[in-house]
Design a protein around this motif. Sequence first.
Motif, PDB file in Angstrom:
ATOM      1  N   LYS A 168      80.947  22.676  32.223  1.00 43.98           N
ATOM      2  CA  LYS A 168      80.220  23.950  32.202  1.00 43.98           C
ATOM      3  C   LYS A 168      80.519  24.723  33.481  1.00 43.98           C
ATOM      4  O   LYS A 168      79.648  24.930  34.329  1.00 43.98           O
ATOM      5  N   LYS A 169      81.776  25.162  33.599  1.00 47.65           N
ATOM      6  CA  LYS A 169      82.259  25.825  34.815  1.00 47.65           C
ATOM      7  C   LYS A 169      81.421  27.029  35.220  1.00 47.65           C
ATOM      8  O   LYS A 169      81.039  27.161  36.378  1.00 47.65           O
ATOM      9  N   ASN A 170      81.187  27.940  34.283  1.00 50.77           N
ATOM     10  CA  ASN A 170      80.475  29.169  34.631  1.00 50.77           C
ATOM     11  C   ASN A 170      79.065  28.901  35.135  1.00 50.77           C
ATOM     12  O   ASN A 170      78.608  29.533  36.087  1.00 50.77           O
ATOM     13  N   LEU A 171      78.377  27.971  34.520  1.00 46.02           N
ATOM     14  CA  LEU A 171      77.040  27.600  34.980  1.00 46.02           C
ATOM     15  C   LEU A 171      77.109  26.958  36.360  1.00 46.02           C
ATOM     16  O   LEU A 171      76.296  27.269  37.241  1.00 46.02           O
ATOM     17  N   PHE A 172      78.090  26.099  36.565  1.00 45.55           N
ATOM     18  CA  PHE A 172      78.269  25.459  37.876  1.00 45.55           C
ATOM     19  C   PHE A 172      78.539  26.511  38.954  1.00 45.55           C
ATOM     20  O   PHE A 172      77.933  26.486  40.031  1.00 45.55           O
ATOM     21  N   LEU A 173      79.424  27.466  38.669  1.00 43.34           N
ATOM     22  CA  LEU A 173      79.728  28.530  39.632  1.00 43.34           C
ATOM     23  C   LEU A 173      78.480  29.345  39.967  1.00 43.34           C
ATOM     24  O   LEU A 173      78.208  29.637  41.135  1.00 43.34           O
ATOM     25  N   LYS A 174      77.726  29.695  38.959  1.00 38.04           N
ATOM     26  CA  LYS A 174      76.495  30.473  39.158  1.00 38.04           C
ATOM     27  C   LYS A 174      75.499  29.690  40.017  1.00 38.04           C
ATOM     28  O   LYS A 174      74.915  30.232  40.954  1.00 38.04           O
ATOM     29  N   ASN A 175      75.318  28.413  39.702  1.00 35.07           N
ATOM     30  CA  ASN A 175      74.389  27.583  40.465  1.00 35.07           C
ATOM     31  C   ASN A 175      74.834  27.418  41.908  1.00 35.07           C
ATOM     32  O   ASN A 175      74.012  27.402  42.836  1.00 35.07           O
ATOM     33  N   CYS A 176      76.148  27.313  42.135  1.00 33.95           N
ATOM     34  CA  CYS A 176      76.682  27.236  43.502  1.00 33.95           C
ATOM     35  C   CYS A 176      76.352  28.514  44.269  1.00 33.95           C
ATOM     36  O   CYS A 176      75.901  28.469  45.421  1.00 33.95           O
ATOM     37  N   SER A 177      76.574  29.648  43.631  1.00 33.78           N
ATOM     38  CA  SER A 177      76.307  30.936  44.265  1.00 33.78           C
ATOM     39  C   SER A 177      74.834  31.060  44.656  1.00 33.78           C
ATOM     40  O   SER A 177      74.501  31.482  45.769  1.00 33.78           O
ATOM     41  N   GLN A 178      73.957  30.667  43.753  1.00 37.56           N
ATOM     42  CA  GLN A 178      72.520  30.739  44.041  1.00 37.56           C
ATOM     43  C   GLN A 178      72.133  29.815  45.197  1.00 37.56           C
ATOM     44  O   GLN A 178      71.347  30.193  46.064  1.00 37.56           O
ATOM     45  N   LEU A 179      72.709  28.619  45.222  1.00 34.80           N
ATOM     46  CA  LEU A 179      72.413  27.678  46.306  1.00 34.80           C
ATOM     47  C   LEU A 179      72.848  28.247  47.659  1.00 34.80           C
ATOM     48  O   LEU A 179      72.079  28.230  48.624  1.00 34.80           O
ATOM     49  N   ILE A 180      74.066  28.759  47.726  1.00 36.40           N
ATOM     50  CA  ILE A 180      74.585  29.266  49.005  1.00 36.40           C
ATOM     51  C   ILE A 180      73.807  30.502  49.456  1.00 36.40           C
ATOM     52  O   ILE A 180      73.523  30.668  50.639  1.00 36.40           O
ATOM     53  N   SER A 181      73.427  31.343  48.525  1.00 32.32           N
ATOM     54  CA  SER A 181      72.602  32.501  48.864  1.00 32.32           C
ATOM     55  C   SER A 181      71.271  32.051  49.469  1.00 32.32           C
ATOM     56  O   SER A 181      70.819  32.577  50.488  1.00 32.32           O
ATOM     57  N   LYS A 182      70.666  31.053  48.837  1.00 33.07           N
ATOM     58  CA  LYS A 182      69.386  30.534  49.332  1.00 33.07           C
ATOM     59  C   LYS A 182      69.536  29.902  50.716  1.00 33.07           C
ATOM     60  O   LYS A 182      68.753  30.184  51.629  1.00 33.07           O
ATOM     61  N   LEU A 183      70.573  29.069  50.884  1.00 34.56           N
ATOM     62  CA  LEU A 183      70.755  28.373  52.158  1.00 34.56           C
ATOM     63  C   LEU A 183      71.053  29.333  53.307  1.00 34.56           C
ATOM     64  O   LEU A 183      70.509  29.187  54.404  1.00 34.56           O
ATOM     65  N   THR A 184      71.940  30.294  53.075  1.00 34.04           N
ATOM     66  CA  THR A 184      72.361  31.204  54.152  1.00 34.04           C
ATOM     67  C   THR A 184      71.421  32.395  54.314  1.00 34.04           C
ATOM     68  O   THR A 184      71.546  33.146  55.271  1.00 34.04           O
ATOM     69  N   LYS A 185      70.524  32.572  53.345  1.00 34.48           N
ATOM     70  CA  LYS A 185      69.622  33.726  53.346  1.00 34.48           C
ATOM     71  C   LYS A 185      70.399  35.041  53.299  1.00 34.48           C
ATOM     72  O   LYS A 185      70.024  36.038  53.897  1.00 34.48           O
ATOM     73  N   LYS A 186      71.517  35.003  52.561  1.00 35.17           N
ATOM     74  CA  LYS A 186      72.338  36.198  52.363  1.00 35.17           C
ATOM     75  C   LYS A 186      72.331  36.542  50.876  1.00 35.17           C
ATOM     76  O   LYS A 186      72.245  35.653  50.031  1.00 35.17           O
ATOM     77  N   SER A 187      72.435  37.811  50.580  1.00 43.35           N
ATOM     78  CA  SER A 187      72.389  38.270  49.202  1.00 43.35           C
ATOM     79  C   SER A 187      73.473  37.595  48.366  1.00 43.35           C
ATOM     80  O   SER A 187      74.629  37.479  48.798  1.00 43.35           O
ATOM     81  N   GLU A 188      73.092  37.193  47.174  1.00 42.96           N
ATOM     82  CA  GLU A 188      74.060  36.563  46.271  1.00 42.96           C
ATOM     83  C   GLU A 188      75.188  37.528  45.920  1.00 42.96           C
ATOM     84  O   GLU A 188      76.283  37.115  45.553  1.00 42.96           O
ATOM     85  N   GLN A 189      74.936  38.799  46.077  1.00 45.00           N
ATOM     86  CA  GLN A 189      75.946  39.828  45.819  1.00 45.00           C
ATOM     87  C   GLN A 189      77.208  39.598  46.655  1.00 45.00           C
ATOM     88  O   GLN A 189      78.301  39.981  46.252  1.00 45.00           O
ATOM     89  N   TYR A 190      77.068  38.965  47.831  1.00 50.17           N
ATOM     90  CA  TYR A 190      78.197  38.767  48.734  1.00 50.17           C
ATOM     91  C   TYR A 190      78.758  37.345  48.714  1.00 50.17           C
ATOM     92  O   TYR A 190      79.707  37.051  49.434  1.00 50.17           O
ATOM     93  N   VAL A 191      78.181  36.447  47.938  1.00 50.54           N
ATOM     94  CA  VAL A 191      78.641  35.054  47.896  1.00 50.54           C
ATOM     95  C   VAL A 191      79.832  34.941  46.945  1.00 50.54           C
ATOM     96  O   VAL A 191      79.794  35.436  45.825  1.00 50.54           O
ATOM     97  N   MET A 192      80.890  34.286  47.415  1.00 50.85           N
ATOM     98  CA  MET A 192      82.046  33.997  46.567  1.00 50.85           C
ATOM     99  C   MET A 192      82.161  32.479  46.423  1.00 50.85           C
ATOM    100  O   MET A 192      81.986  31.744  47.392  1.00 50.85           O
TER     101      MET A 192
END
Length: 111
Positions: free
Chosen positions: A14-38
Amino acid sequence: MPLISISTSIKIDKKNLFLKNCSQLISKLTKKSEQYVMVRLFEEKPMYFKSDTSPCCYVELKSIGSLNPPIFSKEISDFISKEIGIPSERIYIFFEDVNPSKWAWNGKTFG
């Protein structure tokens, strides 16, 4: 501008779900908008670690500030283990705090 790159020896169903979940995690950890997470994913790569070819993973997290490796290490390892089943002892993580003048987006550097 956080970038997480994940290289693993396994196929992720489930690549797309995994990518989305990664983005949300990094946004949460760094406290940066998910809009800028790659998120970059390299799967089914031949990898050899701890004297065998059992599933393993190499992660790089780059960001302009906002990195806390002692805390992020456990969060990311636990996430990878839960999401794709690779044990924490088979995951390496590399953190890099990038100088804003070395990172660009939309035709301009951040610093």
